[in-house]
Design a protein around this motif. Structure first.
Motif, PDB file in Angstrom:
ATOM      1  N   LEU A   1      69.159  49.902  36.616  1.00  0.00           N
ATOM      2  CA  LEU A   1      68.160  49.299  37.184  1.00  0.00           C
ATOM      3  C   LEU A   1      66.773  49.858  36.866  1.00  0.00           C
ATOM      4  O   LEU A   1      65.846  49.158  36.470  1.00  0.00           O
ATOM      5  CB  LEU A   1      68.364  48.922  38.706  1.00  0.00           C
ATOM      6  N   ALA A   2      66.529  51.001  37.289  1.00  0.00           N
ATOM      7  CA  ALA A   2      65.375  51.752  37.136  1.00  0.00           C
ATOM      8  C   ALA A   2      64.848  51.591  35.773  1.00  0.00           C
ATOM      9  O   ALA A   2      63.793  51.512  35.272  1.00  0.00           O
ATOM     10  CB  ALA A   2      65.495  53.183  37.742  1.00  0.00           C
TER      11      ALA A   2
ATOM     12  N   THR B   1      55.488  52.868  38.104  1.00  0.00           N
ATOM     13  CA  THR B   1      55.846  53.916  38.984  1.00  0.00           C
ATOM     14  C   THR B   1      57.110  54.666  38.694  1.00  0.00           C
ATOM     15  O   THR B   1      57.355  55.727  39.422  1.00  0.00           O
ATOM     16  CB  THR B   1      55.878  53.749  40.464  1.00  0.00           C
ATOM     17  N   ILE B   2      57.871  54.203  37.823  1.00  0.00           N
ATOM     18  CA  ILE B   2      59.029  54.755  37.284  1.00  0.00           C
ATOM     19  C   ILE B   2      58.612  55.669  36.338  1.00  0.00           C
ATOM     20  O   ILE B   2      58.576  55.353  35.380  1.00  0.00           O
ATOM     21  CB  ILE B   2      60.411  53.793  37.084  1.00  0.00           C
ATOM     22  N   THR B   3      59.160  57.118  36.613  1.00  0.00           N
ATOM     23  CA  THR B   3      58.569  58.121  35.474  1.00  0.00           C
ATOM     24  C   THR B   3      59.808  58.199  34.722  1.00  0.00           C
ATOM     25  O   THR B   3      60.868  58.342  34.974  1.00  0.00           O
ATOM     26  CB  THR B   3      57.944  59.169  36.177  1.00  0.00           C
ATOM     27  N   ALA B   4      59.490  58.950  33.459  1.00  0.00           N
ATOM     28  CA  ALA B   4      60.575  59.588  32.601  1.00  0.00           C
ATOM     29  C   ALA B   4      61.110  60.738  33.420  1.00  0.00           C
ATOM     30  O   ALA B   4      62.439  61.070  33.110  1.00  0.00           O
ATOM     31  CB  ALA B   4      59.913  59.997  31.486  1.00  0.00           C
ATOM     32  N   GLU B   5      60.387  61.312  34.219  1.00  0.00           N
ATOM     33  CA  GLU B   5      61.164  62.515  34.995  1.00  0.00           C
ATOM     34  C   GLU B   5      62.006  61.876  35.985  1.00  0.00           C
ATOM     35  O   GLU B   5      63.358  62.691  35.977  1.00  0.00           O
ATOM     36  CB  GLU B   5      60.038  63.389  35.730  1.00  0.00           C
ATOM     37  N   ALA B   6      61.909  60.956  36.484  1.00  0.00           N
ATOM     38  CA  ALA B   6      62.811  60.488  37.540  1.00  0.00           C
ATOM     39  C   ALA B   6      64.000  59.889  36.779  1.00  0.00           C
ATOM     40  O   ALA B   6      65.213  60.356  37.449  1.00  0.00           O
ATOM     41  CB  ALA B   6      62.101  59.224  38.179  1.00  0.00           C
ATOM     42  N   LEU B   7      63.856  59.138  35.708  1.00  0.00           N
ATOM     43  CA  LEU B   7      64.873  58.927  34.959  1.00  0.00           C
ATOM     44  C   LEU B   7      65.800  60.000  34.392  1.00  0.00           C
ATOM     45  O   LEU B   7      67.161  59.769  34.379  1.00  0.00           O
ATOM     46  CB  LEU B   7      64.591  57.883  33.752  1.00  0.00           C
ATOM     47  N   GLU B   8      65.338  60.971  34.038  1.00  0.00           N
ATOM     48  CA  GLU B   8      65.858  62.142  33.633  1.00  0.00           C
ATOM     49  C   GLU B   8      66.854  62.748  34.640  1.00  0.00           C
ATOM     50  O   GLU B   8      67.876  63.282  34.423  1.00  0.00           O
ATOM     51  CB  GLU B   8      64.992  63.138  33.070  1.00  0.00           C
ATOM     52  N   GLN B   9      66.269  62.943  35.799  1.00  0.00           N
ATOM     53  CA  GLN B   9      66.904  63.722  36.902  1.00  0.00           C
ATOM     54  C   GLN B   9      68.118  62.736  37.471  1.00  0.00           C
ATOM     55  O   GLN B   9      69.080  63.387  37.711  1.00  0.00           O
ATOM     56  CB  GLN B   9      65.781  63.744  38.029  1.00  0.00           C
TER      57      GLN B   9
ATOM     58  N   ALA C   1      67.899  64.253  42.711  1.00  0.00           N
ATOM     59  CA  ALA C   1      66.984  63.542  41.673  1.00  0.00           C
ATOM     60  C   ALA C   1      65.779  63.286  42.766  1.00  0.00           C
ATOM     61  O   ALA C   1      65.398  62.186  42.759  1.00  0.00           O
ATOM     62  CB  ALA C   1      67.478  62.237  41.267  1.00  0.00           C
ATOM     63  N   PRO C   2      64.973  64.336  43.143  1.00  0.00           N
ATOM     64  CA  PRO C   2      63.897  64.109  43.954  1.00  0.00           C
ATOM     65  C   PRO C   2      62.695  63.178  43.225  1.00  0.00           C
ATOM     66  O   PRO C   2      61.615  62.500  44.042  1.00  0.00           O
ATOM     67  CB  PRO C   2      63.388  65.513  44.405  1.00  0.00           C
ATOM     68  N   ALA C   3      62.571  63.430  42.313  1.00  0.00           N
ATOM     69  CA  ALA C   3      61.447  62.555  41.298  1.00  0.00           C
ATOM     70  C   ALA C   3      61.934  61.096  41.490  1.00  0.00           C
ATOM     71  O   ALA C   3      60.883  60.308  41.218  1.00  0.00           O
ATOM     72  CB  ALA C   3      61.376  63.060  39.890  1.00  0.00           C
TER      73      ALA C   3
ATOM     74  N   ALA D   1      63.359  59.928  44.147  1.00  0.00           N
ATOM     75  CA  ALA D   1      63.841  59.426  45.400  1.00  0.00           C
ATOM     76  C   ALA D   1      63.063  58.095  45.950  1.00  0.00           C
ATOM     77  O   ALA D   1      63.714  57.206  46.647  1.00  0.00           O
ATOM     78  CB  ALA D   1      63.733  60.448  46.470  1.00  0.00           C
ATOM     79  N   GLY D   2      61.844  57.982  45.570  1.00  0.00           N
ATOM     80  CA  GLY D   2      61.318  56.583  46.196  1.00  0.00           C
ATOM     81  C   GLY D   2      61.722  55.544  45.092  1.00  0.00           C
ATOM     82  O   GLY D   2      61.052  54.308  45.626  1.00  0.00           O
ATOM     83  N   ILE D   3      62.290  55.642  44.125  1.00  0.00           N
ATOM     84  CA  ILE D   3      62.537  54.133  43.170  1.00  0.00           C
ATOM     85  C   ILE D   3      63.803  53.989  43.203  1.00  0.00           C
ATOM     86  O   ILE D   3      64.230  52.927  42.711  1.00  0.00           O
ATOM     87  CB  ILE D   3      61.635  54.452  41.893  1.00  0.00           C
ATOM     88  N   ILE D   4      64.699  54.749  43.791  1.00  0.00           N
ATOM     89  CA  ILE D   4      66.337  54.430  43.503  1.00  0.00           C
ATOM     90  C   ILE D   4      66.444  53.122  44.504  1.00  0.00           C
ATOM     91  O   ILE D   4      65.712  53.111  45.527  1.00  0.00           O
ATOM     92  CB  ILE D   4      67.043  55.485  44.309  1.00  0.00           C
ATOM     93  N   HIS D   5      66.959  52.228  43.879  1.00  0.00           N
ATOM     94  CA  HIS D   5      67.295  51.043  44.675  1.00  0.00           C
ATOM     95  C   HIS D   5      66.202  49.928  44.814  1.00  0.00           C
ATOM     96  O   HIS D   5      66.262  49.034  45.571  1.00  0.00           O
ATOM     97  CB  HIS D   5      67.984  51.210  45.924  1.00  0.00           C
ATOM     98  N   TYR D   6      65.302  50.252  43.852  1.00  0.00           N
ATOM     99  CA  TYR D   6      63.857  49.497  44.031  1.00  0.00           C
ATOM    100  C   TYR D   6      64.055  47.735  43.722  1.00  0.00           C
ATOM    101  O   TYR D   6      64.495  47.536  42.689  1.00  0.00           O
ATOM    102  CB  TYR D   6      62.793  49.974  43.077  1.00  0.00           C
ATOM    103  N   GLY D   7      63.838  47.128  44.648  1.00  0.00           N
ATOM    104  CA  GLY D   7      64.010  45.681  44.653  1.00  0.00           C
ATOM    105  C   GLY D   7      65.618  44.948  44.770  1.00  0.00           C
ATOM    106  O   GLY D   7      65.841  43.974  44.930  1.00  0.00           O
TER     107      GLY D   7
END
Length: 511
Positions: free
Chosen positions: A66-67, A77-85, A122-124, A126-132
């Motif tokens: 989803l992300a 707002t979804i960063t490459a770092e977030a996806l990698e984590q 995956a702290p990077a 944390a704010g976008i997991i399950h977005y929408g």
């Protein structure tokens, strides 16, 4: 407590004793209920597929998908770092489960508990997991993925059982045996033809399950009540991006598309369709193993029986058909499941009620675990069936004099005698012979009676030759060859699974 007049006082062990016994290894599995399906009957691969680690790791994969799709469609707002984590922590660890356990106790919501557990590693992100998303984005899509994977585990096993029966049918295609209608002896068939009938029922199951699998679609990202309102907001009112989101999700999960209409869930009609296909296998398995149990009772055909196997703890001579009885029992439970799925579908008020949750957590895994156990048992049985030709021939000869009577009437008519008179003569003598068998316990003497009755003198010379059982099997051999032979129907149906059939070993049963 009292047990049939014997007083037994149950003394619970001291908690310190219990803890001491457990030591550093945690609670013993022998102290908690374990389902027989996973500990005794079904395969390790099916148990793993429906394990908590498998399920919740699939949740994480769907959150990642989803992300990734949302970022591709412009969510900055979804960063490459977030996806990698997220990618680095797709498999849920024991430590992750402990975090989720604490979170669920606090929040009383299993999906949100795992959102927080995923965010902890995956702290990077944390704010976008399950977005929408709504919970059913995770739970329903996971269920569809697991069902598809479970079916793909079952189909090669089903094809192997069909292959076993086809080989057996070809080996015994010409062996005459008694057929039964109303469980009364009828015209002859062959041992192989009966097995071909079993194989055909399983082929019909194979086709039904394949069709159900091929019809599976993804729920996708549909929002809380299936309107995609949350995603429409995320994408600034651009409905085309909502469509693109689902197209991308389908590409990642390998589905042809999403269901056209969703509520909070995908329609529970899908579960019923799958259950009907899977559980239909239970009816076939029960029919086959019921036949084998009867044949074993008549000492004609038996399931495998190992050298040191014990049939009964008391009656040492017995060779109980325990494998067939087990399959029969598991099949009965499998057959009970579709009613639950039908009731769940009919009870979904408006856009969804949560009374579908607990029962589906039990029933969806169990239909696949049961089907897996049934197929394992059938594989074990059909790969080692034992035939007793002399016993079969003996039982055929007990009944054959009755079965040739129609042919006798036809031959008498050909000699110019009255059909009605021939019928009456046969009827009287047949009832006399049957009385000798039933009342006096003596062998069938119908042939002797016919040879001693002058009315039948014109065909006395034909009778001995007419008692050859192979004359009365019709086209059994041809039917078996056309269906089970090298160029037959079975070979075409199981062709996609040939590699799996050839590399797999016969299923071992925990007796």
């Amino acid at each position: 407590m009292t047990n049939r007049g014997v007083d037994v006082e149950f003394q619970p062990r001291d908690e310190q004793q219990l803890e001491g016994a457990k030591g550093q290894c945690g609670p013993s599995p022998f102290d908690t209920y374990q389902t027989s399906l996973t500990t005794r009957y079904c395969s390790p691969e099916m148990s793993r597929l429906y394990s908590q680690r498998s399920r919740h790791s699939q949740w994480r994969a769907l959150w990642l998908f989803l992300a990734e799709c949302e970022k591709e469609l412009g969510i900055e707002t979804i960063t490459a770092e977030a996806l990698e984590q997220m990618r680095q922590h797709l498999e849920v660890t024991d430590a992750d489960f402990e975090i989720a356990k604490v979170e669920e106790k606090r929040r009383r919501h299993d999906v949100m508990a795992h959102v927080h557990a995923f965010g902890a590693v995956a702290p990077a992100a944390a704010g976008i997991i399950h977005y929408g998303a709504t919970s059913c984005y995770i739970t329903d899509n996971t269920e569809l993925l697991l069902m598809r994977d479970a079916i793909n585990l079952l189909l090669p096993k089903l094809a192997r059982v069909i292959s076993n029966l086809a080989k057996f049918a070809m080996e015994w295609k010409a062996m005459p045996t008694l057929a039964y209608t109303h469980l009364q002896a009828a015209q002859l068939i062959t041992v192989g033809k009966r097995a071909a009938q079993w194989a055909q029922d399983l082929v019909l199951d194979l086709e039904s399950i394949e069709h159900a699998r091929d019809g599976l679609l993804l729920r996708g990202a549909q929002g809380t009540t299936g309107t995609q309102a949350s995603f429409l907001e995320i994408f600034g009112g651009d409905g085309s991006k909502c469509d693109q989101l689902n197209e991308l999700l389908c590409q990642k999960t390998g589905f042809a598309g999403c269901y056209d209409v969703s509520t909070q869930t995908y329609t529970r009609k899908v579960d019923l369709i799958i259950a009907n296909a899977i559980c239909g296998l239970g009816a076939t398995a029960q029919r086959i193993t019921g036949d084998i149990r009867h044949l074993a009772s008549w000492k004609e055909v038996e399931e495998p029986f190992e050298t040191d196997q014990i049939g009964s703890s008391a009656m040492a001579y017995k060779r109980n058909p325990m494998r067939s009885e087990r399959v029969y029992s598991l099949a009965r439970e499998l057959l009970s499941k579709p009613a639950n799925f039908a009731n769940t579908l009919s009870d979904q008020w408006m856009e969804r009620t949560l009374d579908d949750s607990a029962i589906r957590r039990i029933d969806i895994p169990e239909i696949f675990l049961l089907a897996d156990a049934v197929l394992g048992g059938l594989d074990n049985i059909t790969s080692g069936l034992v035939v007793y030709p002399e016993r079969i021939a003996s039982r055929v000869q007990e009944e054959l004099p009755f079965m040739i009577t129609e042919s006798l009437i036809m031959r008498l008519c050909a000699k110019g005698l009255s059909r009605q008179e021939a019928h009456e003569q046969i009827r009287v003598l047949s009832h006399q012979a049957a009385r000798v068998v039933k009342i006096e316990g003596k062998p069938n003497d119908l042939v002797s009676r016919i040879k001693a009755t002058s009315f039948f003198q014109p065909i006395w010379g034909d009778i001995d030759d007419m008692l050859r059982s192979e004359l009365y099997i019709g086209r059994s051999v041809e039917i078996v060859e056309r269906y089970c032979g090298p160029e037959g129907v079975v070979e075409k149906k199981i062709q996609p699974y040939k590699a799996d059939i050839e590399k797999s070993a016969t299923t071992e049963l925990n007796v």
